[in-house]
Design a protein around this motif. Structure first.
Motif, short mmCIF file in Angstrom:
data_model
loop_
_atom_site.label_atom_id
_atom_site.label_comp_id
_atom_site.label_asym_id
_atom_site.label_seq_id
_atom_site.Cartn_x
_atom_site.Cartn_y
_atom_site.Cartn_z
N TYR A 89 0.83 -1.20 0.00
CA TYR A 89 0.00 0.00 0.00
C TYR A 89 0.87 1.25 0.00
CZ TYR A 89 -2.80 3.82 1.80
OH TYR A 89 -3.39 5.06 1.96
N LEU A 90 1.89 1.27 0.85
CA LEU A 90 2.73 2.45 0.95
C LEU A 90 3.51 2.69 -0.34
CD1 LEU A 90 4.03 2.01 4.61
CD2 LEU A 90 2.33 3.65 3.79
N ARG A 91 3.94 1.62 -0.98
CA ARG A 91 4.72 1.77 -2.21
C ARG A 91 3.90 2.34 -3.36
NH1 ARG A 91 7.79 -4.09 -1.71
NH2 ARG A 91 9.53 -3.39 -0.38
N ASN A 92 2.57 2.33 -3.23
CA ASN A 92 1.76 2.94 -4.29
C ASN A 92 1.94 4.46 -4.31
OD1 ASN A 92 -1.07 4.50 -4.20
ND2 ASN A 92 -0.71 3.59 -2.18
N GLY A 93 2.40 5.00 -3.17
CA GLY A 93 2.79 6.40 -3.13
C GLY A 93 1.68 7.40 -2.94
N HIS A 94 0.46 6.94 -2.76
CA HIS A 94 -0.67 7.86 -2.64
C HIS A 94 -1.49 7.55 -1.38
CE1 HIS A 94 -0.04 9.37 -6.71
NE2 HIS A 94 0.10 8.12 -7.11
N ASP A 95 -2.09 8.58 -0.84
CA ASP A 95 -2.95 8.44 0.35
C ASP A 95 -4.34 7.97 -0.08
OD1 ASP A 95 -4.26 8.65 2.79
OD2 ASP A 95 -4.40 10.85 2.70
N LEU A 96 -4.43 6.69 -0.45
CA LEU A 96 -5.71 6.18 -0.93
C LEU A 96 -6.77 6.18 0.16
CD1 LEU A 96 -4.56 3.17 -3.16
CD2 LEU A 96 -5.02 5.54 -3.82
N TYR A 97 -6.37 6.10 1.41
CA TYR A 97 -7.34 6.18 2.51
C TYR A 97 -7.87 7.60 2.70
CZ TYR A 97 -6.56 1.42 4.23
OH TYR A 97 -6.52 0.05 4.37
N ARG A 98 -7.20 8.55 2.08
CA ARG A 98 -7.54 9.97 2.26
C ARG A 98 -7.52 10.33 3.74
NH1 ARG A 98 -12.42 9.81 -2.21
NH2 ARG A 98 -11.10 10.00 -4.06
N ALA A 99 -6.56 9.75 4.45
CA ALA A 99 -6.46 9.97 5.89
C ALA A 99 -6.06 11.40 6.21
CB ALA A 99 -5.46 8.99 6.49
N ASN A 100 -5.19 11.98 5.40
CA ASN A 100 -4.81 13.38 5.62
C ASN A 100 -6.04 14.28 5.54
OD1 ASN A 100 -1.98 12.92 5.92
ND2 ASN A 100 -1.77 12.76 3.71
N ARG A 101 -6.85 14.07 4.52
CA ARG A 101 -8.05 14.88 4.36
C ARG A 101 -9.04 14.63 5.49
NH1 ARG A 101 -11.27 14.74 -1.27
NH2 ARG A 101 -12.07 12.76 -0.50
N PHE A 102 -9.15 13.38 5.92
CA PHE A 102 -10.05 13.01 7.01
C PHE A 102 -9.73 13.84 8.25
CE2 PHE A 102 -12.84 9.47 8.50
CZ PHE A 102 -12.86 9.74 9.85
N TYR A 103 -8.47 13.83 8.65
CA TYR A 103 -8.09 14.56 9.86
C TYR A 103 -8.11 16.07 9.65
CZ TYR A 103 -6.99 10.57 12.79
OH TYR A 103 -7.09 9.43 13.57
N ASN A 104 -7.66 16.53 8.49
CA ASN A 104 -7.70 17.97 8.23
C ASN A 104 -9.13 18.50 8.29
OD1 ASN A 104 -4.93 18.26 7.94
ND2 ASN A 104 -4.96 17.91 5.73
N SER A 105 -10.07 17.72 7.81
CA SER A 105 -11.47 18.14 7.83
C SER A 105 -11.98 18.27 9.26
CB SER A 105 -12.34 17.14 7.06
OG SER A 105 -12.06 17.18 5.68
N TRP A 106 -11.67 17.28 10.09
CA TRP A 106 -12.19 17.28 11.46
C TRP A 106 -11.47 18.26 12.38
CZ3 TRP A 106 -16.57 15.77 13.55
CH2 TRP A 106 -17.37 14.90 12.80
N LEU A 107 -10.36 18.82 11.91
CA LEU A 107 -9.65 19.82 12.69
C LEU A 107 -9.73 21.20 12.04
CD1 LEU A 107 -6.48 17.68 13.53
CD2 LEU A 107 -8.33 18.31 15.11
N SER A 108 -10.61 21.35 11.05
CA SER A 108 -10.73 22.60 10.30
C SER A 108 -11.73 23.56 10.95
CB SER A 108 -11.19 22.29 8.87
OG SER A 108 -11.63 23.46 8.22
N PRO A 109 -11.28 24.71 11.42
CA PRO A 109 -12.22 25.69 11.97
C PRO A 109 -13.29 26.09 10.96
CG PRO A 109 -9.98 26.27 12.55
CD PRO A 109 -9.89 25.16 11.55
N ASP A 110 -12.91 26.22 9.69
CA ASP A 110 -13.87 26.65 8.67
C ASP A 110 -15.02 25.66 8.53
OD1 ASP A 110 -12.47 28.94 8.13
OD2 ASP A 110 -11.37 28.09 6.44
N LYS A 111 -14.71 24.37 8.58
CA LYS A 111 -15.75 23.36 8.48
C LYS A 111 -16.55 23.25 9.78
CE LYS A 111 -14.03 20.31 4.82
NZ LYS A 111 -12.98 21.19 4.30
N LEU A 112 -15.85 23.28 10.90
CA LEU A 112 -16.52 23.10 12.19
C LEU A 112 -17.50 24.25 12.51
CD1 LEU A 112 -13.55 21.76 14.33
CD2 LEU A 112 -15.60 20.48 13.66
#
Length: 218
Positions: free
Chosen positions: A115-138
């Motif tokens: 999975y890691l060797r594919n080189g992409h965040d297929l889980y979109r985990a970065n976006r998941f956490y950025n969304s839940w910590l985003s003042p603009d969204k919250l």
């Protein structure tokens, strides 16, 4: 306690432990339906008025996803069916879909290193956490949020109970540390994890054990 709350997480960070303790205290088996992996605070239904967001070490969560291809422990189950079992080879890919990831390129036969060797965040985990910590969204949400770190789940259960207005009349189950371990990562895995997820990991490590939506918006 009504089922107007949600226990939300990306997975692999103790949210099932938490919902099982809530279900035991409330004696309401339907509480297990209040557990989810919703990728954005803007996707929570209008029927919910409180969200407990569980977070933790992202690297170990990813390791946990792939561990479940080979072995699933009773910690990963809900109250009525909590038993150790053999793994599910489709689990890692299925969870990618479950949390709103990009699962089309995901090969169900992958181990973590693949999975890691594919080189992409297929889980979109970065976006998941950025969304839940985003003042603009919250600031667009209608509900309260309590954030709780994996490492503080056992010690801070009463904070969760107070937030949910849940009476605690029974001893909570001992908090068992996760099976995933940083020592099990290869040097290559650590290098790619840092490249893809390092910024998010540092952000999560810097957060306190508990805080609220109000703290983010203030």
């Amino acid at each position: 306690m009504k089922n107007e709350f949600l226990i939300n997480s990306i997975g692999g960070c103790g949210s099932k432990y938490l919902i099982n303790q809530i279900t035991m205290q409330s004696e309401n088996e339907n509480s297990i339906n209040c557990h989810a992996h919703v990728a954005s605070p803007l996707l929570i239904g209008s029927e919910k008025n409180k969200v407990v967001f569980v977070f933790g070490d992202l690297y170990l969560s990813l390791q946990s996803f792939f561990n479940r291809r080979n072995h699933i422990t009773k910690l990963h189950g809900f109250t009525k069916n909590r038993v150790n079992s053999s793994g599910n080879k489709e689990w890692a890919k299925a969870h990618c879909k479950n949390i709103g990831g990009d699962c089309a390129p995901f090969d169900a036969g992958w181990e973590l290193i693949d999975y890691l060797r594919n080189g992409h965040d297929l889980y979109r985990a970065n976006r998941f956490y950025n969304s839940w910590l985003s003042p603009d969204k919250l600031k667009e949400t209608h509900y309260d949020v309590l954030y709780i770190k994996y490492e503080g789940l056992g010690a801070n259960f009463n904070n969760v109970a107070n937030f949910l207005e849940l009476e605690v009349n029974k001893p909570i189950e001992p908090f068992v540390e996760r099976g995933s371990q940083k020592e099990l990562f290869s040097l290559e895995e650590v290098s790619i994890l840092e490249e893809i997820y390092g910024e998010t990991q540092k952000k999560l490590e810097s957060l306190p054990d508990t805080f609220t939506k109000t703290d983010i918006l203030s």
